[in-house]
Design an enzyme around this catalytic site. Structure first.
Site, PDB file in Angstrom:
ATOM      1  CD  GLU A   1      12.240   9.497   5.296  1.00  0.00           C
ATOM      2  OE1 GLU A   1      11.554  10.528   5.220  1.00  0.00           O
ATOM      3  OE2 GLU A   1      11.666   8.410   4.635  1.00  0.00           O
TER       4      GLU A   1
ATOM      5  CD  GLU B   1       8.667   5.994   7.463  1.00  0.00           C
ATOM      6  OE1 GLU B   1       8.171   6.599   6.375  1.00  0.00           O
ATOM      7  OE2 GLU B   1       9.032   6.528   8.476  1.00  0.00           O
TER       8      GLU B   1
END
Length: 474
Positions: free
Chosen positions: A115, A260
């Site tokens: 990220e 995720e």
């Protein structure tokens, strides 16, 4: 606020390989489970893919000849080195990938960063992420493994947006749009996937106007229309926003992996075991259909987040960050699930023969009557331990003031490997051999650790993050 504003603003702003179930395994905990337990848990529960956040060779070697596919991880703090010097990328591939591959580790992907373009990072990884990705894939290709192993970048869903409109208005975030177009076209040209982390929980937790049933898959949500397409859950809407973003970047053929997805069980009013069961059972039923989303109607590869709880994760986003595990800190299951989507949930197989420290607990001395004098000691214990189960709707939130003090003391004591000196607290605490658990509130005993090998440690950056928690107890 409109329905699309509730769905997109919160859900997005925050946040040929084998089929099967994947799971993330993180080690931000004071006493990580030995990797041998992790391999056993994955095998026993028919989980055949694991996503790591680093590439420690000792850890990765446990997956050799297990037929468990591994996604190696490269932390954000290594991006600059890999971006600036191709030789560093070649060395990384040689030491972390080729070596493990030759030893029999089944490697599918390399996750370059995690990220990296979060808005909270203020652009700190903008200049290094894409060059690092290109160097790693080039090094993989030169090692002769480019047809088998692909490099990609796990992205938070905040890299794309659609404002208050529906998914069809989706596009990559304006401040990184040109960079994202280059990245996704690179993925396209190298047959690599786009990995995105999507969290319906955050939509519900952080937006009081969010329609609760839209976070789940039971069909109870009011359908929302977007140019003739009907959406009944936020996952479909979020992922289709990405589909539209890829299409506008001329990269619509790039496969999508959910890197995720999960639901925490503590640390927030919406983080409960019951809601986690509701989410997972609906999610598995949806995945079993292999129908994907309205704009991505195909089987979707995914990685659950996460395998186990991690008591050293930053709680800056919320106290729930330490409670994402399907399993507890010691590898024992929290609730029954049915990963086949067949609607017959049962308890997963937990870690076997886990070794714990001695049966000792650190509690508030029963002779202490003035609890006001104990407050600073409790604050110290929470600031350096983990008190995230003492608030919201958890079983431990029902403890009285003395019970919460004992819980805080014990967590600090256990997280310091039951060091006698960690159970003093100005003379207010004592060590007992009788289980201090009360009702449904578990006072845990720490497991024997391999943390020294995994390089896990408490950083000073984490120490102030729980300061606000103190005022909730006392």
């Amino acid at each position: 606020m409109s329905t699309w504003a509730a769905v997109v603003v919160v859900a997005v702003q925050l946040v040929a390989h084998v089929e099967g179930i994947g799971v993330n395994w993180g080690t931000q905990t004071t006493q990580p489970l030995n990797p041998s337990y992790i391999v056993q848990m994955l095998k026993d529960n028919n989980i055949n893919k694991v996503k790591l956040f680093d590439s420690d060779h000792w850890t990765v070697s446990f997956f050799a000849k297990t037929d468990i596919e591994v996604m190696l991880g490269i932390p954000n703090n290594q991006l600059e080195s890999l971006a600036e010097d191709y030789d560093n990328a070649k060395d990384w591939v040689k030491e972390n990938l080729t070596k493990a591959y030759n030893e029999g580790v089944k490697i599918g992907y390399v996750a370059v960063a995690n990220e990296p373009f979060l808005t909270a990072y203020n652009g700190s990884n903008i200049k290094t992420t894409f060059p690092a990705l290109k160097n790693i894939q080039r090094a993989i290709n030169e090692a002769g493994l480019g047809d088998k192993i692909k490099a990609t970048i796990p992205q938070n869903a905040d890299v794309y947006e659609s404002g208050t409109a529906g998914p069809s208005a989706g596009n990559f975030r304006s401040d990184i749009r040109q960079l994202m177009i280059q990245i996704v076209q690179f993925l396209r040209d190298n047959d690599a996937p786009f990995v995105v982390n999507i969290y319906p929980f955050l939509s519900l937790s952080l937006n009081p106007d969010f329609p609760i049933e839209f976070a789940f898959f039971d069909g109870g949500a009011k359908p929302v229309q977007d140019k003739g397409t009907t959406y009944t859950n936020v996952l479909d809407a979020n992922l289709d926003t990405l589909v539209w973003s890829l299409k506008k970047a001329n990269a619509e053929k790039v496969p999508i992996i959910i890197g995720e997805i999960g639901w925490p069980t503590d640390g927030d009013n919406s983080a409960t075991v019951d809601l986690a069961k509701k989410f997972y059972n609906g999610f598995f039923k949806k995945m079993a259909t292999k129908k994907g989303t309205p704009k991505y109607p195909k089987d979707i590869e995914y990685y659950l987040f996460s395998l186990t709880d991690e008591n050293q994760k930053s709680v800056a986003p919320g106290e729930f960050e330490r409670h994402w595990g399907v399993f507890q800190y010691d590898g024992q299951p929290k609730f029954p699930i049915d990963v086949t989507g067949g609607g017959n949930p049962k308890m997963p197989v937990g870690a076997k023969n886990v070794k714990y420290l001695e049966s000792k607990w650190c509690v508030l001395d029963s002779e202490v009557t003035d609890l006001d004098k104990v407050q600073s000691s409790v604050e110290y214990a929470c600031n350096r331990g983990d008190c995230t189960t003492l608030t919201h709707k958890s079983a431990c939130s029902k403890l009285d003031r003395a019970g919460k003090a004992s819980y805080a003391f014990n967590m600090y004591f256990q997280m310091n490997s039951q060091d006698v000196e960690s159970c003093d607290f100005d003379g207010f605490a004592r060590i007992v051999e009788q289980n201090a658990s009360t009702g449904d509130c578990l006072f845990p005993i720490e497991i024997e650790s391999v943390g020294w090998r995994l390089g896990v440690h408490i950083t000073s950056a984490l120490l102030p993050l729980l300061f606000a928690l103190f005022f909730l107890f006392f």
